[in-house]
Scaffold this motif. Sequence first.
Motif, PDB file in Angstrom:
ATOM      1  N   VAL A   1      30.093   7.693   8.978  1.00 23.31           N
ATOM      2  CA  VAL A   1      31.075   6.607   8.904  1.00 23.31           C
ATOM      3  C   VAL A   1      30.410   5.330   8.408  1.00 23.31           C
ATOM      4  N   LEU A   2      31.065   4.664   7.480  1.00 19.53           N
ATOM      5  CA  LEU A   2      30.672   3.314   7.062  1.00 19.53           C
ATOM      6  C   LEU A   2      31.763   2.345   7.486  1.00 19.53           C
ATOM      7  N   VAL A   3      31.391   1.302   8.219  1.00 21.09           N
ATOM      8  CA  VAL A   3      32.292   0.192   8.510  1.00 21.09           C
ATOM      9  C   VAL A   3      31.948  -0.906   7.515  1.00 21.09           C
ATOM     10  N   LEU A   4      32.900  -1.244   6.668  1.00 23.33           N
ATOM     11  CA  LEU A   4      32.664  -2.167   5.563  1.00 23.33           C
ATOM     12  C   LEU A   4      33.397  -3.479   5.815  1.00 23.33           C
ATOM     13  N   GLY A   5      32.628  -4.536   6.069  1.00 26.72           N
ATOM     14  CA  GLY A   5      33.208  -5.862   6.223  1.00 26.72           C
ATOM     15  C   GLY A   5      33.544  -6.476   4.881  1.00 26.72           C
ATOM     16  N   ASN A   6      33.947  -7.750   4.917  1.00 19.81           N
ATOM     17  CA  ASN A   6      34.467  -8.363   3.696  1.00 19.81           C
ATOM     18  C   ASN A   6      33.932  -9.786   3.543  1.00 19.81           C
TER      19      ASN A   6
ATOM     20  N   GLU B   1      29.462   2.957  17.116  1.00 21.27           N
ATOM     21  CA  GLU B   1      28.180   3.660  17.175  1.00 21.27           C
ATOM     22  C   GLU B   1      27.821   4.001  18.615  1.00 21.27           C
ATOM     23  N   GLU B   2      28.056   3.072  19.518  1.00 20.55           N
ATOM     24  CA  GLU B   2      27.708   3.296  20.918  1.00 20.55           C
ATOM     25  C   GLU B   2      28.685   4.237  21.602  1.00 20.55           C
ATOM     26  N   ALA B   3      29.940   4.278  21.116  1.00 24.91           N
ATOM     27  CA  ALA B   3      30.912   5.209  21.682  1.00 24.91           C
ATOM     28  C   ALA B   3      30.653   6.639  21.240  1.00 24.91           C
ATOM     29  N   GLY B   4      30.002   6.790  20.084  1.00 28.69           N
ATOM     30  CA  GLY B   4      29.565   8.106  19.628  1.00 28.69           C
ATOM     31  C   GLY B   4      30.599   9.035  19.057  1.00 28.69           C
ATOM     32  N   PRO B   5      31.703   8.547  18.424  1.00 25.32           N
ATOM     33  CA  PRO B   5      32.660   9.507  17.872  1.00 25.32           C
ATOM     34  C   PRO B   5      32.194  10.119  16.556  1.00 25.32           C
ATOM     35  N   ALA B   6      31.226   9.466  15.884  1.00 23.73           N
ATOM     36  CA  ALA B   6      30.807   9.902  14.556  1.00 23.73           C
ATOM     37  C   ALA B   6      29.368  10.418  14.592  1.00 23.73           C
ATOM     38  N   ARG B   7      29.074  11.219  13.594  1.00 25.82           N
ATOM     39  CA  ARG B   7      27.705  11.731  13.481  1.00 25.82           C
ATOM     40  C   ARG B   7      26.730  10.585  13.230  1.00 25.82           C
ATOM     41  N   GLU B   8      27.157   9.612  12.476  1.00 26.90           N
ATOM     42  CA  GLU B   8      26.314   8.479  12.119  1.00 26.90           C
ATOM     43  C   GLU B   8      27.225   7.334  11.728  1.00 26.90           C
ATOM     44  N   VAL B   9      26.886   6.114  12.137  1.00 27.44           N
ATOM     45  CA  VAL B   9      27.663   4.936  11.775  1.00 27.44           C
ATOM     46  C   VAL B   9      26.748   3.959  11.046  1.00 27.44           C
ATOM     47  N   ARG B  10      27.223   3.456   9.925  1.00 24.97           N
ATOM     48  CA  ARG B  10      26.495   2.446   9.175  1.00 24.97           C
ATOM     49  C   ARG B  10      27.421   1.265   8.925  1.00 24.97           C
ATOM     50  N   PHE B  11      26.812   0.116   8.641  1.00 21.18           N
ATOM     51  CA  PHE B  11      27.566  -1.125   8.465  1.00 21.18           C
ATOM     52  C   PHE B  11      27.051  -1.867   7.242  1.00 21.18           C
TER      53      PHE B  11
ATOM     54  N   ALA C   1      29.196   4.130  -2.772  1.00 22.62           N
ATOM     55  CA  ALA C   1      29.331   5.389  -3.508  1.00 22.62           C
ATOM     56  C   ALA C   1      28.055   6.219  -3.341  1.00 22.62           C
ATOM     57  N   ARG C   2      28.194   7.522  -3.385  1.00 19.23           N
ATOM     58  CA  ARG C   2      27.048   8.409  -3.153  1.00 19.23           C
ATOM     59  C   ARG C   2      26.075   8.350  -4.327  1.00 19.23           C
ATOM     60  N   PRO C   3      24.782   8.110  -4.061  1.00 18.21           N
ATOM     61  CA  PRO C   3      23.785   8.176  -5.127  1.00 18.21           C
ATOM     62  C   PRO C   3      23.547   9.631  -5.528  1.00 18.21           C
ATOM     63  N   SER C   4      22.838   9.836  -6.612  1.00 15.61           N
ATOM     64  CA  SER C   4      22.669  11.186  -7.142  1.00 15.61           C
ATOM     65  C   SER C   4      21.854  12.095  -6.232  1.00 15.61           C
ATOM     66  N   ASP C   5      21.019  11.499  -5.361  1.00 12.79           N
ATOM     67  CA  ASP C   5      20.146  12.326  -4.536  1.00 12.79           C
ATOM     68  C   ASP C   5      20.326  12.058  -3.046  1.00 12.79           C
ATOM     69  N   GLY C   6      21.473  11.508  -2.654  1.00 14.30           N
ATOM     70  CA  GLY C   6      21.652  11.152  -1.251  1.00 14.30           C
ATOM     71  C   GLY C   6      23.024  11.534  -0.742  1.00 14.30           C
ATOM     72  N   ALA C   7      23.287  11.144   0.487  1.00 15.75           N
ATOM     73  CA  ALA C   7      24.556  11.475   1.146  1.00 15.75           C
ATOM     74  C   ALA C   7      25.569  10.356   0.943  1.00 15.75           C
ATOM     75  N   GLY C   8      26.819  10.728   0.894  1.00 21.92           N
ATOM     76  CA  GLY C   8      27.894   9.747   0.866  1.00 21.92           C
ATOM     77  C   GLY C   8      28.451   9.535   2.261  1.00 21.92           C
ATOM     78  N   PHE C   9      29.608   8.890   2.332  1.00 22.99           N
ATOM     79  CA  PHE C   9      30.246   8.626   3.624  1.00 22.99           C
ATOM     80  C   PHE C   9      31.518   9.443   3.731  1.00 22.99           C
ATOM     81  N   ASP C  10      31.640  10.174   4.836  1.00 24.60           N
ATOM     82  CA  ASP C  10      32.831  10.978   5.070  1.00 24.60           C
ATOM     83  C   ASP C  10      34.044  10.107   5.380  1.00 24.60           C
ATOM     84  N   THR C  11      33.790   8.969   6.042  1.00 18.44           N
ATOM     85  CA  THR C  11      34.856   8.043   6.415  1.00 18.44           C
ATOM     86  C   THR C  11      34.400   6.627   6.117  1.00 18.44           C
ATOM     87  N   VAL C  12      35.281   5.832   5.528  1.00 22.13           N
ATOM     88  CA  VAL C  12      35.014   4.404   5.334  1.00 22.13           C
ATOM     89  C   VAL C  12      36.096   3.623   6.059  1.00 22.13           C
TER      90      VAL C  12
END
Length: 863
Positions: free
Chosen positions: A339-344, A359-369, A412-423
């Motif tokens: 998951v990515l949480v995207l501010g503005n 992130e602390e509640a743990g619903p996602a495999r990984e949370v990024r901001f 957006a997903r780079p050519s050699d990395g992971a993308g985000f399942d949820t934004v």
Amino acid sequence: MPKQTTRKGKTIDEVWSGTWVADRLGVGLHDCEAGPRPGPRLSPRLTELLGLALRRNPKRAHLLVSQVLGKHVPQSPRTVYAAGYGLGTRVRALLGEDGAAAAVVLGYAETATGLGHCVADGLGTAPYLHSTRRPVPGVATAGGFEEAHSHATSHLLLPEDPVLLAGDGPLVLVDDEFSTGNTVLNTIRDLHSRHPRSHYVVVALVDMRSPADRDRLTAFAAELGARVDLIALASGTVSLPDGVLAKGQALVEEYEAAAAGTAETAAGPAEPAAGTAARAQAPQPEPSPVVRVDLNWPARLPDGGRHGFTPAHRKRLDAALPDLAAQLTAALGTEPGRVLVLGNEELMYAPLRLAKALEEAGPAREVRFSTTTRSPVLAVDDPGYAIRTRLVFPAHDAPADGPGDRYAYNVARPSDGAGFDTVVAVVDSAGDTPELHTGLLAALAPHTGRLVLAVVPSYVPPLASLASLASIPSRTSDHRQEPIMTEPLRGPAFSSYAPEDVGWLLQDLSGVQLEAPTEEREEAIQAGGAHYAESLPVEYQPSPQYQELYRSALAASAARVARAVGTVTETVLAERSPSPVLVSLARAGTPVGVLMRRWARARHGLDLPHYAVSIVRGRGIDANALRWLAAHHDPADVVFVDGWTGKGAITRELKEALREFPGFDPEIVVLADPGSCVPTYGTREDFLIPSACLNSTVSGLISRTVLRSDLVGPADFHGAKFYRELAGADVSVEFVDAVAAHFDDVADAVDEEVKELLAADRTPTWEGWAAVERISEEYGIHDVNLVKPGVGETTRVLLRRVPWKILAQRGAGADLDHVRLLAEQRGVPVEEVDGLPYTCVGLIHPRFTRGATGADGKAVASK
């Protein structure tokens, strides 16, 4: 799965994200350990905190890209928060308890707005303000300064509290990096000239000043006669070879031209070149639908520090975060993945705290901001470059500096990395525009499996909207202004109702003197020099005798009112919508809306939204409130609610106003319809509804609504006052509770009555309007607006207009006790007449109307 390697044999995780720029331009980062030597290293290395990128900027080619800021590089929200919070604790240790208690924290837009918040959190007791590039009409500027190397230079300081920066305690200035020090010097110079103080603390993630810059700040502090301390996570310098600016610009042009050609080949010439490898990949899956979440943000809690954010605000947010995170968790689904949480832009802190709670509640495999930005940066899909991918989209919040591109990096997903399942895109309601959907959300949709839009209400200081909004750029091609999408006002900050009972789509005019003596108002209204909605009558304060009459009326008719509430609510649920959005016409309709909401919850377990809006005879309904409703709910579910009908003027007004707003049902529903003006009602009997006996003290302590051009601009909601000073006489909640206590008693009767109504012909006959025209002619009034039929309208005449006489149905009983008492107190005659379709009719004195005659045909003296 084995780790991918570069051509030099290093894993991608081991490659510093500055090697691409360093190798091509010779830019170098050099650590300067801030701690004592010898001994263990006390600060992280610069290469752990910073990567390098290039940007199209004539003043500085390279960009220091922070790994812990949460701006350009998605990062764990706990890591981002800890970096700023830790700096705040160091400031607190430096200042001591007394100094910390007197300090104010100031952050820089756009990059350090969230960082400054976190520093203030770590400091614990300090209020926070960040500079802004979004002007807000009506908020006085407390300062401003320029950021010499930036792409958008003008900063404004717009505190709601004008004395926030006027103290003499320590001022803590927070930026993401401290390079030349010019921005800080400009800020201190501006603020010190207004409010000198003896101590400044500069806080940054990295201190990258040259020796000359360090000497310059020292000399500047000595010139001011003030102490200046600096706290950073790490310090060092940047080495820039000769000609680096020109070389950097040439590289940017080369790679952007190549990326533009690749994007055009992959997507066709219509797609704007973004310099991102993501657009040159294989075709993306179908764009994800947007899941919208209107966050249950606490009423009047600022969305950030644009106008100030206090420790008390922080506590309210801390308390609300579990529920807010639960809302987002529900929207994420059962398998949100990465998951990515995207501010503005400037909105960094609220999204960061939401991301950290997720992130602390743990619903996602990984949370990024991370957050979007104005800063144009070259994207190069290489592990040794800090900005791997770039999304480009137009601004969506009508910025003061005009339209332009905005950017989201490493989403957006780079050519050699992971993308985000949820934004999860988090915006404030001022940016919740059609351009948001065609811009940012459309750009995000192809790059994630699930897209969630979370909207935080934009905070505007209550008196800010009193300023003229003529300078706000129009967002429409025909130059009509769209509303500032502020959130509803709620109790206890505005009204005495519970916050869940009603949200008022109004602006708070409590600080404005609007009351005028009744006869002066009446003269101005009837002379055509003023409209009744441009001022307020002085609130009637009931005598002990009248209060006792109200209590007796409530005891006698509470069950009757409860039955009417149940009947109208059940009819709405059966015929209009199974999940209606109740929109009461402030203020007489609001107690009815609160009661209908309570009936639906008590009898069906439904939690119906309820809002109050303003409608003004001759001026129409609040168009901005309708736009807000259409943006947040399906207009087909909206049900307009009022207390009762008199001659049906507001019923006609609503239908006419809604011609310009297709999708809304123009048929109003009322508790009592004695004039036979509407098809959906609780009763057509003209009986005493106790809430008609009083003014604000039975309507949440809210005044009548106000519409005046110098107070209500083209982008404002209509206004009203909250009479906090009348709290001792308030019976608003008592009235609702007294009626709701009879719900169980009348349930069976309601069921039978609704069955009959659903099978009956309820076509309005408008017999009330015909009676009003007849009375107007008979009494020589010649203005139907001065004839107020029904118990409720008659009461209103006696409370806030200049009554001439009262017509009472012969033999009317206790329903008119309060009317007779008010008439006696004001010296108004009560005539008993036959043939009235109403229990009573109030006649406003026509003495201010030229040529008016009385009942005896003689001319009435004008004043």
